[in-house]
Write a protein that holds these residues in place. Structure first.
Motif, PDB file in Angstrom:
ATOM      1  N   PRO A  81      76.820  35.894  50.401  1.00 44.00           N
ATOM      2  CA  PRO A  81      77.797  36.707  49.664  1.00 44.00           C
ATOM      3  C   PRO A  81      77.419  36.881  48.186  1.00 44.00           C
ATOM      4  CG  PRO A  81      78.877  34.914  50.862  1.00 44.00           C
ATOM      5  CD  PRO A  81      77.406  34.700  50.984  1.00 44.00           C
ATOM      6  N   SER A  82      77.770  38.050  47.663  1.00 44.61           N
ATOM      7  CA  SER A  82      77.507  38.326  46.245  1.00 44.61           C
ATOM      8  C   SER A  82      78.727  38.967  45.591  1.00 44.61           C
ATOM      9  CB  SER A  82      76.289  39.236  46.098  1.00 44.61           C
ATOM     10  OG  SER A  82      76.504  40.471  46.758  1.00 44.61           O
ATOM     11  N   ASP A  83      79.891  38.433  45.903  1.00 44.08           N
ATOM     12  CA  ASP A  83      81.119  38.988  45.334  1.00 44.08           C
ATOM     13  C   ASP A  83      81.190  38.698  43.833  1.00 44.08           C
ATOM     14  OD1 ASP A  83      82.954  36.384  45.068  1.00 44.08           O
ATOM     15  OD2 ASP A  83      81.886  36.320  46.998  1.00 44.08           O
ATOM     16  N   ALA A  84      82.058  39.419  43.162  1.00 38.58           N
ATOM     17  CA  ALA A  84      82.145  39.361  41.701  1.00 38.58           C
ATOM     18  C   ALA A  84      82.449  37.956  41.184  1.00 38.58           C
ATOM     19  CB  ALA A  84      83.194  40.355  41.200  1.00 38.58           C
ATOM     20  N   LEU A  85      83.350  37.243  41.818  1.00 39.52           N
ATOM     21  CA  LEU A  85      83.708  35.902  41.347  1.00 39.52           C
ATOM     22  C   LEU A  85      82.515  34.946  41.463  1.00 39.52           C
ATOM     23  CD1 LEU A  85      85.811  34.053  40.159  1.00 39.52           C
ATOM     24  CD2 LEU A  85      86.672  33.619  42.478  1.00 39.52           C
ATOM     25  N   ARG A  86      81.805  35.034  42.552  1.00 36.49           N
ATOM     26  CA  ARG A  86      80.621  34.178  42.740  1.00 36.49           C
ATOM     27  C   ARG A  86      79.574  34.485  41.663  1.00 36.49           C
ATOM     28  NH1 ARG A  86      76.159  33.644  47.252  1.00 36.49           N
ATOM     29  NH2 ARG A  86      76.121  31.385  47.431  1.00 36.49           N
TER      30      ARG A  86
END
Length: 106
Positions: A81-86
């Motif tokens: 995953p490369s979501d904004a929070l991560r």
């Protein structure tokens, strides 16, 4: 040279962390050997850097480089995953690495 040694140690840490995935639980010979070489090299270069750099600073930067690089390659190589929070959290680690380097007297 200590900072160069530390950078090499960090890159090798990324190498062995990613290498572990390819060893398939240390069951594949060549990936396991390459991973072991990267571990030894990473520790060796960290030891060289610790001759002159403060231990806490060097260790934090070494693990930070390894963390940021491993997460980045996990995203690219393993579709993690490369979501904004991560990504924001990884940005904070990167900011910590840069901050420690800037405030270091060496």
């Amino acid at each position: 040279m200590a900072w160069v040694y530390l950078a090499i140690a960090g890159v090798l840490e990324i190498g062995w962390a990613i290498g572990l995935k390819y060893t398939e639980g240390l069951t594949r010979l060549w990936p396991t050997i390459l991973t072991a070489v990267a571990v030894l090299g990473s520790m060796g270069f960290l030891a060289l850097a610790l001759r002159t750099l403060p231990m806490g600073t060097a260790y934090a930067i070494w693990t930070g480089i390894g963390t940021v690089g491993t997460v980045a390659l996990g995203i690219v190589l393993f579709n993690e995953p490369s979501d904004a929070l991560r990504l924001a959290c990884i940005g904070l680690i990167l900011a910590g690495i840069v901050g420690l380097k800037l405030v270091s007297a060496h």
